[in-house]
Scaffold this motif. Structure first.
Motif, PDB file in Angstrom:
ATOM      1  N   SER A   1       2.164   2.836   2.743  1.00 62.51           N
ATOM      2  CA  SER A   1       0.780   2.389   2.591  1.00 62.51           C
ATOM      3  C   SER A   1      -0.080   3.444   1.908  1.00 62.51           C
ATOM      4  N   VAL A   2       0.039   4.679   2.346  1.00 65.53           N
ATOM      5  CA  VAL A   2      -0.564   5.838   1.673  1.00 65.53           C
ATOM      6  C   VAL A   2       0.577   6.815   1.436  1.00 65.53           C
ATOM      7  N   ASP A   3       0.714   7.271   0.194  1.00 67.68           N
ATOM      8  CA  ASP A   3       1.972   7.937  -0.166  1.00 67.68           C
ATOM      9  C   ASP A   3       1.773   9.253  -0.900  1.00 67.68           C
TER      10      ASP A   3
ATOM     11  N   GLY B   1      -3.887   0.393  -0.432  1.00 71.35           N
ATOM     12  CA  GLY B   1      -3.914   1.452   0.581  1.00 71.35           C
ATOM     13  C   GLY B   1      -5.277   2.049   0.826  1.00 71.35           C
TER      14      GLY B   1
ATOM     15  N   GLY C   1      -0.714   3.149  -2.946  1.00 77.01           N
ATOM     16  CA  GLY C   1      -0.676   4.281  -2.028  1.00 77.01           C
ATOM     17  C   GLY C   1      -0.944   5.634  -2.628  1.00 77.01           C
TER      18      GLY C   1
END
Length: 338
Positions: free
Chosen positions: A39-41, A62, A243
């Motif tokens: 989702s957040v990368d 995200g 993300g």
């Protein structure tokens, strides 16, 4: 909005991954299938005192998860969020109330924000009482009245004893913003704060939010899919895709000299930035890919009109366009037709 070089929030390679669980069918029967939703990368940025960072991108990229991470409604899988040089997780463990005074969030739907059984007076004064502001209920009530009238709710006494369902969406979002700013937070996350409001009142709400942040020198992360509004309120803009930030820099520089193919496409499909200007629409094929088990190449590869073979193999590192402007694309200056 003026700001200095003091970093209030520093985000370093923050990730939020979720485990996806499902089932797959094979010749040998039904089996379990798992994957990782990124989702957040790997997001990094610093937020200066009184600065507003706008975060834009398509739905599902995200943005909202990042907002929740910043105020610890979600915990990061890895990476670090620091507030005034201290890890925010440590700050939250030591004193949740002290952390909540520093970090606040405004949500998209004001009707889901408040307990429908409580009056506006109780909603606001309970916040002050919980944090030890004011010596008496009467003193807290006077403070709330003053802030409400500063926020454009005249006369305040006409609203104090109403319940949330008795107010319009715009009035309730003003109360939501007001409650978040009552504690003079260091920074604020505003997650699509006007997207559910009538178009006729959006500008007033944005002006109220901007004025309160400016007067209290509060830093803000402003999350939106509306480029025009984000341009109006933000000092810098970060463009998010699947993300990650694909571009970040000063607002006018990013919007008038976009570098990443995705940024260019977003801007071309929004309302013209200049009233007299016309812009050529850049079409990008397909829907955003799933955030499950992304990589190893550029996440925008399948939709990109400038892609090269190496883009499929390796995620690009950031390239510096100017001292504050970075882009995750080595070919960002290339001609679209090349």
């Amino acid at each position: 909005m003026p700001h200095n070089n003091e970093s209030i929030v520093v985000v370093t390679d923050v990730k939020k991954h979720f485990k996806q669980r499902g089932h797959s069918l094979s010749l040998f029967g039904r089996g379990k299938k798992t994957g990782t939703i990124k989702s957040v990368d790997g997001v990094s940025f610093a937020l200066g005192k009184g600065e507003v960072l706008g975060v834009i991108g398509e739905s599902g990229c995200g943005k909202s998860t990042l907002g929740k991470l910043l105020v610890h409604l979600e915990s990061p899988t890895s990476g670090e969020i620091g507030i005034l040089g201290e890890p925010s997780g440590d700050m939250l463990k030591r004193s949740p109330l002290a952390f909540r005074r520093k970090a606040q969030i405004i949500f998209q739907n004001p009707f889901d924000t408040f307990d429908p059984r409580h009056t506006i007076a109780r909603i606001l004064t309970d916040t002050l009482r919980l944090h030890g502001v004011g010596r008496s209920h009467e003193e807290r009530l006077v403070l709330c009245e003053q802030r409400m009238e500063q926020a454009g709710l005249f006369p305040a006494r006409d609203y104090l004893h109403r319940f949330p369902h008795e107010l319009s969406g715009g009035q309730l979002q003003r109360i939501s913003i007001l409650r978040s700013m009552l504690l003079d937070p260091l920074f604020l996350v505003a997650d699509e704060p006007i997207s559910m409001l009538d178009v006729s009142i959006r500008a007033d709400i944005i002006n109220m939010l901007s004025d309160m942040c400016r007067s209290q020198n509060t830093s803000m992360v402003f999350i939106s899919h509306d480029i025009t509004t984000t341009r109006y309120i933000s000092d810098r803009i970060a463009v998010m895709y699947l993300g990650r930030f694909v571009e970040i820099g000063p607002t006018d520089e990013v919007l008038h000299r976009p570098q990443h193919p995705y940024t260019k496409a977003l801007i071309s499909n929004s309302a013209p930035l200049d009233a007299t200007g016309e812009q050529e629409i850049i079409r990008i094929d397909g829907e955003p890919p799933t955030p499950v088990d992304t990589g190893p190449g550029c996440y925008f590869y399948d939709r990109c009109y400038q892609r090269r073979e190496e883009c499929r193999l390796h995620y690009p590192t950031y390239r510096t366009v100017s001292p504050e402007h970075q882009v995750a694309c080595p070919y960002s200056s290339a001609d679209v037709s090349s």
